[in-house]
Enzyme design. Structure first.
Site, PDB file in Angstrom:
ATOM      1  N   ARG A  30       3.131  -6.624   2.971  1.00 39.98           N
ATOM      2  CA  ARG A  30       2.259  -7.613   2.345  1.00 39.98           C
ATOM      3  C   ARG A  30       3.029  -8.602   1.459  1.00 39.98           C
ATOM      4  O   ARG A  30       2.830  -9.810   1.562  1.00 39.98           O
ATOM      5  CB  ARG A  30       1.225  -6.878   1.493  1.00 39.98           C
ATOM      6  CG  ARG A  30       0.137  -7.775   0.940  1.00 39.98           C
ATOM      7  CD  ARG A  30      -0.688  -7.031  -0.105  1.00 39.98           C
ATOM      8  NE  ARG A  30      -1.096  -5.721   0.304  1.00 39.98           N
ATOM      9  CZ  ARG A  30      -2.238  -5.436   0.926  1.00 39.98           C
ATOM     10  NH1 ARG A  30      -3.100  -6.381   1.181  1.00 39.98           N
ATOM     11  NH2 ARG A  30      -2.525  -4.195   1.271  1.00 39.98           N
ATOM     12  N   ARG A  65     -10.164  -8.021   6.485  1.00 38.51           N
ATOM     13  CA  ARG A  65      -9.915  -7.456   5.150  1.00 38.51           C
ATOM     14  C   ARG A  65     -11.150  -7.505   4.227  1.00 38.51           C
ATOM     15  O   ARG A  65     -11.456  -6.502   3.575  1.00 38.51           O
ATOM     16  CB  ARG A  65      -8.710  -8.127   4.478  1.00 38.51           C
ATOM     17  CG  ARG A  65      -7.407  -7.982   5.282  1.00 38.51           C
ATOM     18  CD  ARG A  65      -6.165  -8.304   4.463  1.00 38.51           C
ATOM     19  NE  ARG A  65      -5.967  -7.323   3.430  1.00 38.51           N
ATOM     20  CZ  ARG A  65      -6.244  -7.519   2.165  1.00 38.51           C
ATOM     21  NH1 ARG A  65      -6.699  -8.672   1.756  1.00 38.51           N
ATOM     22  NH2 ARG A  65      -6.070  -6.544   1.291  1.00 38.51           N
ATOM     23  N   CYS A  91     -22.429 -10.475  14.783  1.00 36.45           N
ATOM     24  CA  CYS A  91     -23.740  -9.869  14.526  1.00 36.45           C
ATOM     25  C   CYS A  91     -23.602  -8.586  13.725  1.00 36.45           C
ATOM     26  O   CYS A  91     -23.851  -7.483  14.220  1.00 36.45           O
ATOM     27  CB  CYS A  91     -24.444  -9.618  15.848  1.00 36.45           C
ATOM     28  SG  CYS A  91     -24.634 -11.156  16.729  1.00 36.45           S
TER      29      CYS A  91
HETATM   30  N1  LLP Z   1       5.635   1.462   5.065  1.00 32.51           N
HETATM   31  C1  LLP Z   1       4.679   2.249   5.550  1.00 32.51           C
HETATM   32  C2  LLP Z   1       5.017   3.584   6.016  1.00 32.51           C
HETATM   33  C3  LLP Z   1       3.342   1.800   5.565  1.00 32.51           C
HETATM   34  O1  LLP Z   1       2.386   2.595   6.023  1.00 32.51           O
HETATM   35  C4  LLP Z   1       3.033   0.508   5.088  1.00 32.51           C
HETATM   36  C5  LLP Z   1       1.654   0.002   5.106  1.00 32.51           C
HETATM   37  C6  LLP Z   1       4.090  -0.294   4.628  1.00 32.51           C
HETATM   38  C7  LLP Z   1       5.383   0.215   4.611  1.00 32.51           C
HETATM   39  C8  LLP Z   1       3.872  -1.690   4.110  1.00 32.51           C
HETATM   40  O2  LLP Z   1       3.069  -1.684   2.994  1.00 32.51           O
HETATM   41  P1  LLP Z   1       2.820  -3.061   2.199  1.00 32.51           P
HETATM   42  O3  LLP Z   1       4.141  -3.484   1.633  1.00 32.51           O
HETATM   43  O4  LLP Z   1       2.311  -4.038   3.184  1.00 32.51           O
HETATM   44  O5  LLP Z   1       1.830  -2.704   1.181  1.00 32.51           O
HETATM   45  N2  LLP Z   1      -4.441  -3.245   6.203  1.00 32.51           N
HETATM   46  C9  LLP Z   1      -4.354  -2.981   4.783  1.00 32.51           C
HETATM   47  C10 LLP Z   1      -2.989  -2.511   4.372  1.00 32.51           C
HETATM   48  C11 LLP Z   1      -2.535  -1.273   5.125  1.00 32.51           C
HETATM   49  C12 LLP Z   1      -1.154  -0.815   4.762  1.00 32.51           C
HETATM   50  C13 LLP Z   1      -0.690   0.228   5.696  1.00 32.51           C
HETATM   51  N3  LLP Z   1       0.656   0.681   5.486  1.00 32.51           N
HETATM   52  C14 LLP Z   1      -4.782  -4.247   4.037  1.00 32.51           C
HETATM   53  O6  LLP Z   1      -5.081  -5.250   4.671  1.00 32.51           O
HETATM   54  O7  LLP Z   1      -4.860  -4.239   2.804  1.00 32.51           O
END
Ligand code: LLP
Length: 414
Positions: A276, A312, A343
């Site tokens: 992110r 989201r 819908c």
């Molecule tokens: N590493 C692993 C093992 C992960 O499962 C994830 C994210 C990351 C790194 C990266 O995390 P970040 O830096 O993006 O926080 N769809 C959700 C977020 C799901 C995150 C899943 N794992 C949302 O839109 O908020």
């Protein structure tokens, strides 16, 4: 530099007017800033300074091969969770030797593929997976580089769906079990212990859960070193939060400094897996207002962009900023629920937003570069959006809009 900004009331991506892009390529439209992607990667990378490190971008956040290619050119590593993501990394010119592979359900075929491509490390999430990797590696006469994903039982203080480091979550191996599993793995054929890994959740806005998790992992590292199990790297996962509204997450530099401080006495290469924080604010989603509708309780701004394009808000009740693309238009300001064509009552991009909008106007959803297109679907038989990468005044179509034919291209009549 502001990668997205208003110039004379008109929203621009780098040097390109977003309204022009929307008119040329249609909506829903994802627009990314290449400079933002590059600067953000460099901010992570340079914050580590001389400390041995590898920044492994979490592909799941935005897996477009052009985005991966931009990162690969800067020397990024990648955190993947499927064979499909590994294929994307390779297609994008990424180096498999800089890939770490997380995920609880790696299939036999995926493990074979990753071993054949020579990835850097499997982040193993269970005893059964370790056993499977050992068997496959042995049969291929290879050695599988592994670390165990430790579940440190730390509360990330984030939305329950994106919190992963608690005992009740399906991810990783508890600290005590990880100790035993490392001992067992050290005797398994085809296994080479390389590191230790954890990831506690996503959109964390304070440092403490990260450093608490590292403290717990380091205790385990010390215990294991005493019995002769040594590591060359520690993978601290991803999870750094971003600003969608009024959050105050640590800066990339503060985050990296805190990690470095914790690990300063250890001779370990530090791996991190930001998703992110790398891409969220490098992207926006452009929508067009189809209709305005006055309800008894709310006014609706009905746009051509829906939960299939950006899930989201519906899935996590995530608040994402919505603004007019052209601020110069003379419209009365009203409060709207911004909703899409799907819908489902849960199909909204934002609720109670003050906007000056009329039918035909464009709106932009900020912070949509992460988990936007990557989580999109064809629900309600909606072709998926096009994706554009802007670099200064240049525009690249990095994913063409899907067509109606694409929707059933893989289907057959009985
Ligand atoms: N590493 C692993 C093992 C992960 O499962 C994830 C994210 C990351 C790194 C990266 O995390 P970040 O830096 O993006 O926080 N769809 C959700 C977020 C799901 C995150 C899943 N794992 C949302 O839109 O908020």
């Amino acid at each position: 530099m502001e990668y997205f900004d208003y110039i004379g009331g008109s929203f621009v991506a780098e040097k390109v007017k977003v309204e022009d892009l929307a008119k040329q390529y249609g909506t829903p439209l994802y627009v990314y800033s290449r400079t933002c992607l590059e600067d953000t990667f460099k901010a992570f990378d340079s914050s580590f300074g001389d400390t041995p490190h590898l920044v492994c971008y979490a592909v799941k956040a935005n897996s477009n091969i052009a985005v991966l290619n931009v990162m690969a050119k800067l020397g990024a590593g990648f955190d993947i969770v499927s064979g499909g993501e590994l294929a994307r990394v390779i297609k994008a010119g990424g180096d498999p030797a800089k890939v770490v592979y997380s995920g609880v359900a790696k299939s036999k075929d995926e493990i074979i593929y990753a071993l054949e491509k020579g990835i850097k490390c499997f982040n193993v999430e269970s005893e059964a997976e370790m056993q499977r990797i050992s068997e496959i590696a042995t049969s291929l006469k290879k050695e599988a580089p592994v670390s165990i994903r430790v579940n440190p039982d730390v509360d990330a203080g984030t939305h329950p769906y994106i919190s992963t480091g608690l005992k009740k979550n399906k991810f990783g191996v508890t600290i005590d079990k990880a100790y035993d599993l490392y001992l067992a793995a050290s005797k398994m054929p085809g296994i080479a212990i390389k590191g230790i890994d954890c990831h506690i959740g996503s959109q964390l806005t304070t440092i403490t859960p990260f450093t608490d998790a590292i403290d717990r992992v380091l205790c385990l590292v010390d215990r294991l070193e005493k019995v002769g199990i040594n590591f060359s790297h520690i993978d601290v996962g991803g999870g750094l939060g971003v600003v969608y509204d009024d959050e105050t997450p640590p800066s990339i530099k503060e985050y990296v400094e805190a990690i470095k401080d914790k690990l300063v006495h250890k001779k370990l290469t530090i791996i991190c897996e930001p998703g992110r924080a790398m891409v969220a604010n490098a992207g926006v989603l452009v929508a067009k207002c189809e209709y305005l509708k006055e309800g008894e309780i709310s006014n609706f701004c009905i746009v051509d962009t829906a939960m299939n394009d950006l899930i989201r808000p519906s899935l996590y009740e995530a608040w994402m900023k919505i603004e007019e693309v052209n601020k110069n238009l003379d419209r009365p300001q009203k409060e709207y629920d911004v909703v899409g064509p799907i819908c489902e009552t849960g199909d909204f991009l934002g609720k109670g937003r003050k906007l000056k909008v009329a039918s035909g106007d464009y709106l932009v959803v900020r912070g949509a570069g992460a988990y936007g297109f990557a989580m999109s679907s064809n629900y309600n038989s909606r072709p998926r959006a096009a994706e554009i990468l802007v670099s200064a005044d240049k525009t690249y179509v990095i994913r063409a809009r899907e067509t109606i034919d694409d929707l059933y291209a893989l289907e057959t009549l009985v």
